[in-house]
Design a protein around this motif. Structure first.
Motif, short mmCIF file in Angstrom:
data_model
loop_
_atom_site.label_atom_id
_atom_site.label_comp_id
_atom_site.label_asym_id
_atom_site.label_seq_id
_atom_site.Cartn_x
_atom_site.Cartn_y
_atom_site.Cartn_z
N VAL A 97 0.87 -1.19 0.00
CA VAL A 97 0.00 0.00 0.00
C VAL A 97 0.90 1.23 0.00
N ALA A 98 0.50 2.27 -0.73
CA ALA A 98 1.30 3.49 -0.79
C ALA A 98 0.40 4.70 -0.98
N ILE A 99 0.90 5.84 -0.56
CA ILE A 99 0.20 7.09 -0.83
C ILE A 99 0.25 7.38 -2.33
N TYR A 117 0.01 -3.58 -6.12
CA TYR A 117 0.31 -2.24 -5.60
C TYR A 117 -1.00 -1.49 -5.42
N ARG A 118 -1.25 -1.01 -4.21
CA ARG A 118 -2.51 -0.36 -3.87
C ARG A 118 -2.29 1.11 -3.53
N ARG A 132 -7.43 6.17 6.12
CA ARG A 132 -7.70 5.74 4.74
C ARG A 132 -6.58 4.83 4.23
N LEU A 133 -5.34 5.13 4.60
CA LEU A 133 -4.22 4.28 4.18
C LEU A 133 -4.35 2.89 4.80
N LEU A 134 -4.67 2.84 6.08
CA LEU A 134 -4.79 1.56 6.78
C LEU A 134 -6.01 0.77 6.31
N ALA A 135 -7.03 1.47 5.81
CA ALA A 135 -8.22 0.78 5.31
C ALA A 135 -7.92 -0.04 4.07
#
Length: 344
Positions: A97-99, A117-118, A132-135
């Motif tokens: 996961v990435a910003i 890649y999310r 939102r990142l952790l979701a």
């Protein structure tokens, strides 16, 4: 954080690393080297480099205030980015996961390693939203990438939100501090003991003006650095790069003088770009570049190319429509850029 052996790919955890010639004699006081099939002539370049860059790490340790055992050196930060995928992510199964928007190599390395890649969009104003990142995390998420100051947006992300991610996520959090020397934000590399799941990236390419030697750094726990050294190619940082890096690290006063010039030029350049009639917005920055939203960024970009002036068109990036990313150059380069922009 999950136990490290649950995060590392099983084949990597059980890997017997390649034992290169320079490691096997364990630093004995040797003068005759007949072990590595090297040519005995052309002294200073004929020998393989130290595979663990011990002398260079001593200097990095002093400058960065990080113990040598917590330092990995590689062929640019891109090597460290690729290694985290190779060490922790099972191809075709795990994800990262990435910003978004952010540095493109996080996704490129994910694609190369067949890792999902999310990207998670930043909030308005390019702010980090930890929830939102952790979701976006699930049972197969091994990595979260955060770049601060962020590229291409230039802004430092909120410390409290990054801390929330570090405390909440059971996998590895990679914080890229490539541009940290241009910012006043506190450094996460000074908090390795607090966060065992933290990997911090840094580089000689930006503030240290040495992009050409391709020297990247990763700072993390001894256990994670040990894994990096097991998986990397044996002689990943060449002799010339090590020598040049040591030379530069002995010139902190010069670096500070350069930083002062860049920061002064950054403010002057941003103010001048903001005054252009077709400039809609110049975004705040803590880096050696800034993002400017233009009326017709594609046309302006091509106009500058035709003038021999190269900036970066980031218009295809999420949240960066009609935006150019402009690096702060020398005073002469900045004057040339502004002169061209004023004639557009």
């Amino acid at each position: 954080m999950k136990p490290l052996n649950q995060l590392v790919r099983s084949n990597i955890w059980n890997l017997a690393p390649y034992s290169c010639a320079r490691n096997e004699y364990s630093g004995a006081d040797a003068t005759v080297f007949l072990d590595a099939n090297e040519n005995p002539f052309n002294s200073s370049l004929n020998r393989y480099p130290d595979p663990l860059q011990r002398q260079l790490k001593q200097q990095v340790s002093t400058v960065k205030n990080i113990p040598e055992a917590n330092i990995f050196l590689g062929n640019g930060s891109d090597e460290a980015i690729d290694l985290v995928y190779r060490i922790f992510c099972q191809p075709g199964k795990d994800n990262a996961v990435a910003i978004s928007p952010t540095y493109g190599m996080y996704k490129t390395c994910a694609d190369i390693n067949d890792v999902e890649y999310r990207p998670v969009l930043l909030d308005p104003g390019f702010c980090l939203n930890a929830d939102r990142l952790l979701a976006a995390v699930d049972a197969n998420t091994k990595l979260i990438f955060i770049c601060s100051p962020n590229n291409p947006t230039g802004n430092s992300l909120q410390q409290s939100e990054m801390e929330k991610v570090l405390r909440s996520f059971e996998g590895l959090v990679v914080i890229d501090e490539a541009y940290s020397d241009f910012s006043q934000q506190p450094l996460f590399r000074n908090r390795l003991d607090e966060f065992p799941n933290l990997i911090v990236l840094n580089t000689m390419s930006k503030a240290w003006a040495s992009a050409g030697i391709r020297l990247g750094m990763a700072f993390s726990s001894e256990a994670i650095i040990h894994l990096f050294n097991n998986v990397k190619y044996p002689y990943n940082v060449n002799v010339l790069a090590q020598q040049k890096a040591m030379d530069m690290l002995q010139r902190p006063q010069t670096i500070q003088r350069w930083l002062k010039i860049i920061l002064q030029e950054r403010e002057t350049l941003m103010d001048a770009v903001q005054m252009l009639p077709y400039c809609k917005k110049v975004y705040p920055t803590d880096a050696n570049f800034f993002l400017a939203q233009m009326d017709g960024a594609d046309s302006i970009y091509q106009y500058l190319v035709n003038k021999g002036i190269i900036v970066r068109n980031r218009s295809r990036q999420p949240m960066c429509e009609d935006c150019l990313r402009i690096t702060v150059g020398s005073p002469d380069e900045n004057t040339t850029l502004l002169s061209a922009l004023r004639k557009f």
